[in-house]
Design a protein around this motif. Structure first.
Motif, PDB file in Angstrom:
ATOM      1  N   VAL A  23      -8.473   4.190  -3.966  1.00 35.51           N
ATOM      2  CA  VAL A  23      -9.145   5.352  -3.484  1.00 35.51           C
ATOM      3  C   VAL A  23      -8.560   6.922  -3.805  1.00 35.51           C
ATOM      4  O   VAL A  23      -7.342   6.971  -3.539  1.00 35.51           O
ATOM      5  CB  VAL A  23      -9.416   5.427  -2.099  1.00 35.51           C
ATOM      6  CG1 VAL A  23     -10.410   6.476  -1.517  1.00 35.51           C
ATOM      7  CG2 VAL A  23     -10.201   4.274  -1.611  1.00 35.51           C
ATOM      8  N   ASP A  24      -9.096   7.765  -4.433  1.00 38.33           N
ATOM      9  CA  ASP A  24      -8.436   9.036  -4.938  1.00 38.33           C
ATOM     10  C   ASP A  24      -8.874   9.884  -3.776  1.00 38.33           C
ATOM     11  O   ASP A  24      -9.799   9.786  -2.738  1.00 38.33           O
ATOM     12  CB  ASP A  24      -9.108   9.469  -6.127  1.00 38.33           C
ATOM     13  CG  ASP A  24     -10.371   9.847  -6.210  1.00 38.33           C
ATOM     14  OD1 ASP A  24     -10.990  10.814  -5.832  1.00 38.33           O
ATOM     15  OD2 ASP A  24     -11.031   8.880  -6.582  1.00 38.33           O
ATOM     16  N   PHE A  45       0.876  -1.015   0.165  1.00 35.32           N
ATOM     17  CA  PHE A  45      -0.041   0.039   0.080  1.00 35.32           C
ATOM     18  C   PHE A  45       0.955   1.219   0.029  1.00 35.32           C
ATOM     19  O   PHE A  45       1.600   1.409   0.648  1.00 35.32           O
ATOM     20  CB  PHE A  45      -0.592  -0.040   1.176  1.00 35.32           C
ATOM     21  CG  PHE A  45      -1.975  -1.072   1.416  1.00 35.32           C
ATOM     22  CD1 PHE A  45      -3.301  -0.796   0.506  1.00 35.32           C
ATOM     23  CD2 PHE A  45      -1.610  -2.176   1.988  1.00 35.32           C
ATOM     24  CE1 PHE A  45      -4.125  -1.867   0.578  1.00 35.32           C
ATOM     25  CE2 PHE A  45      -2.802  -3.110   2.055  1.00 35.32           C
ATOM     26  CZ  PHE A  45      -3.866  -2.928   1.249  1.00 35.32           C
ATOM     27  N   TYR A  46       0.688   2.196  -0.860  1.00 29.82           N
ATOM     28  CA  TYR A  46       1.178   3.459  -0.958  1.00 29.82           C
ATOM     29  C   TYR A  46       0.528   4.496  -1.637  1.00 29.82           C
ATOM     30  O   TYR A  46      -0.579   4.143  -2.203  1.00 29.82           O
ATOM     31  CB  TYR A  46       2.666   3.415  -1.640  1.00 29.82           C
ATOM     32  CG  TYR A  46       2.311   3.009  -3.292  1.00 29.82           C
ATOM     33  CD1 TYR A  46       2.718   3.977  -4.028  1.00 29.82           C
ATOM     34  CD2 TYR A  46       1.979   1.775  -3.729  1.00 29.82           C
ATOM     35  CE1 TYR A  46       2.562   3.745  -5.506  1.00 29.82           C
ATOM     36  CE2 TYR A  46       1.734   1.597  -5.044  1.00 29.82           C
ATOM     37  CZ  TYR A  46       1.976   2.582  -5.969  1.00 29.82           C
ATOM     38  OH  TYR A  46       1.929   2.376  -7.255  1.00 29.82           O
ATOM     39  N   PRO A  81      -3.448  12.685  -5.381  1.00 28.79           N
ATOM     40  CA  PRO A  81      -3.079  11.912  -4.431  1.00 28.79           C
ATOM     41  C   PRO A  81      -4.027  10.642  -4.405  1.00 28.79           C
ATOM     42  O   PRO A  81      -5.061  10.943  -3.918  1.00 28.79           O
ATOM     43  CB  PRO A  81      -2.767  12.547  -3.124  1.00 28.79           C
ATOM     44  CG  PRO A  81      -3.566  13.681  -3.210  1.00 28.79           C
ATOM     45  CD  PRO A  81      -3.751  14.083  -4.519  1.00 28.79           C
ATOM     46  N   THR A  82      -3.602   9.798  -4.709  1.00 26.72           N
ATOM     47  CA  THR A  82      -4.532   8.427  -4.612  1.00 26.72           C
ATOM     48  C   THR A  82      -3.857   7.187  -3.769  1.00 26.72           C
ATOM     49  O   THR A  82      -2.798   6.739  -3.993  1.00 26.72           O
ATOM     50  CB  THR A  82      -4.695   8.011  -5.953  1.00 26.72           C
ATOM     51  OG1 THR A  82      -5.354   9.057  -6.802  1.00 26.72           O
ATOM     52  CG2 THR A  82      -5.604   6.850  -6.311  1.00 26.72           C
ATOM     53  N   LEU A  83      -4.550   6.458  -2.897  1.00 28.52           N
ATOM     54  CA  LEU A  83      -4.234   5.250  -2.370  1.00 28.52           C
ATOM     55  C   LEU A  83      -4.019   4.054  -3.429  1.00 28.52           C
ATOM     56  O   LEU A  83      -5.118   4.066  -4.201  1.00 28.52           O
ATOM     57  CB  LEU A  83      -5.147   4.812  -1.393  1.00 28.52           C
ATOM     58  CG  LEU A  83      -4.911   3.500  -0.756  1.00 28.52           C
ATOM     59  CD1 LEU A  83      -3.668   3.798  -0.059  1.00 28.52           C
ATOM     60  CD2 LEU A  83      -6.039   3.175   0.483  1.00 28.52           C
ATOM     61  N   ASN A  84      -2.936   3.729  -3.604  1.00 27.14           N
ATOM     62  CA  ASN A  84      -2.488   2.656  -4.645  1.00 27.14           C
ATOM     63  C   ASN A  84      -2.057   1.457  -4.007  1.00 27.14           C
ATOM     64  O   ASN A  84      -1.780   1.522  -2.623  1.00 27.14           O
ATOM     65  CB  ASN A  84      -1.651   3.069  -5.368  1.00 27.14           C
ATOM     66  CG  ASN A  84      -1.876   3.136  -7.034  1.00 27.14           C
ATOM     67  OD1 ASN A  84      -2.782   3.341  -7.584  1.00 27.14           O
ATOM     68  ND2 ASN A  84      -0.966   2.483  -7.719  1.00 27.14           N
ATOM     69  N   MET A  85      -2.115   0.289  -4.474  1.00 19.14           N
ATOM     70  CA  MET A  85      -1.731  -0.783  -4.321  1.00 19.14           C
ATOM     71  C   MET A  85      -0.965  -1.727  -5.209  1.00 19.14           C
ATOM     72  O   MET A  85      -1.474  -1.884  -6.211  1.00 19.14           O
ATOM     73  CB  MET A  85      -2.981  -1.759  -3.779  1.00 19.14           C
ATOM     74  CG  MET A  85      -2.795  -3.136  -3.341  1.00 19.14           C
ATOM     75  SD  MET A  85      -4.056  -3.923  -2.244  1.00 19.14           S
ATOM     76  CE  MET A  85      -5.057  -4.260  -3.856  1.00 19.14           C
TER      77      MET A  85
END
Length: 345
Positions: free
Chosen positions: A244-245, A213-214, A226-230
């Protein structure tokens, strides 16, 4: 004469009267337009707040669901998991490292850096949000169980490698092995002789999962968001997925049981932890940002961690949001998530 005067009075409005009426009409329309614009802006900001709340719920669910599965190895301890064969590790941007199959660390954190957290290859995280923490989570996926018959079937390697080709085969309370399902020799070995002296009865197989997760800046057409990415282990490589953005900053603190009594003694950041098996819970803290500019300027400083705050460019915080984004609504979310597979009794 009287008839002429009556006709003159009924002839219509004078130019001055028309101009006055036109000005008054324009003023009324301007007022209506202003009310409409204000109402529309208020509605858009309110909708943005609703979307932010939904994004918070989704982000918390992603973290909670996966952290509660962390260190699940089919009923055996991490030290009892062995690796068959010499797998190849691949990933985007040169993200190649043995930590992909590191069953000794069901949870492993990386402190935020300028371009990439220490301990990860520099090209591993594209468009990484500077200063944000990174978290790796690993487990045997209970929703991806396969039978011995499925493993031994013809063409099993290709049929089972969807969403990841690594599998864990475990005997509860004894030991387990991790292997590449596309390698026939190792797959068949895992079925018959993977656990010497242990009968096949009660041996269960699950697909292995590694997640990273980053935060990543992604341009959706209105500038970087900025978006939660995996990064998820797919076949033999890590593939990026946007979750999730509007997640603007991300921090992890770790509840450590230093005296082995089954209770968290203190929360520490990633750089302070030498033994990740002592971590019993993860404190997830993130800033969720709206997607519509509000009428005010945010000047608040958010305590994203015990030793760090997130604030405007003019603040003393080590983590800052820019002047251009200061009019977005923000919410600080902090959630403690217990690692169920590490908590005793």
């Amino acid at each position: 004469m009287s008839i002429c005067r009556r006709r003159s009075r009924a002839a219509g409005f004078s130019l001055v009267e028309l101009l006055v009426a036109l000005v008054l009409g324009i003023l009324v329309l301007a007022g209506i337009a202003k009310v409409f614009i204000n109402s529309k802006q208020g509605y858009r900001v309110q909708e943005s707040a609703s979307r932010t709340q939904e994004n918070i719920r989704i982000a918390v669910d992603y973290f909670g669901r996966n952290l509660r599965l962390a260190d699940l190895w089919g009923g055996v301890e991490p030290a009892q998991v062995g690796l068959i064969g010499a797998p190849v590790y691949n990933g985007p941007g040169g993200c190649e490292n043995a930590w992909i199959l590191d069953t000794a660390s069901g949870v492993r954190g990386y402190a935020g850096g300028v371009s990439a957290p220490l301990g990860l290859p520099a090209g591993c995280l594209s468009d990484y949000v500077s200063g944000s923490d990174v978290l790796a989570v690993r487990y045997a996926n209970p929703d991806a169980y396969v039978t011995t018959a499925q493993l031994g079937a013809s063409g099993a390697g290709n049929a089972l490698k969807t969403n990841g080709k690594y599998y864990l085969r475990a005997k509860v309370g004894q030991r387990a092995v991790l292997f590449d399902v596309t390698n026939d020799a190792n797959r068949l070995r895992a079925i018959s002789v993977d656990i010497p002296g242990v009968a096949e009865d009660g041996v269960l197989s699950y697909q292995y999962q590694t997640l990273l997760f980053y935060l990543r800046n992604i341009d959706f057409g209105r500038g970087p968001v900025p978006t939660l990415n995996m990064l998820r282990l797919q076949s033999d490589s890590l593939q990026a997925e946007q979750l999730v953005d509007g997640i603007e900053m991300l921090s992890f603190s770790y509840g450590v049981d230093s005296d082995d009594d089954g209770q968290v003694d203190a929360y520490r950041n990633a750089a302070e932890i030498s033994n990740w098996q002592q971590v019993l819970s993860v404190r997830v803290a993130f800033i969720a940002r709206g997607d519509e500019l509000d009428r005010y300027t945010d000047t608040q400083q958010y305590p994203i961690a015990a030793d760090r705050c997130y604030g405007p460019a003019s603040s003393a915080c080590s983590l800052k949001y820019s002047v251009e984004t200061a009019r977005f609504q923000r919410r600080l979310v902090v959630k403690d998530i217990q690692l169920r597979n590490r908590v005793r009794g």
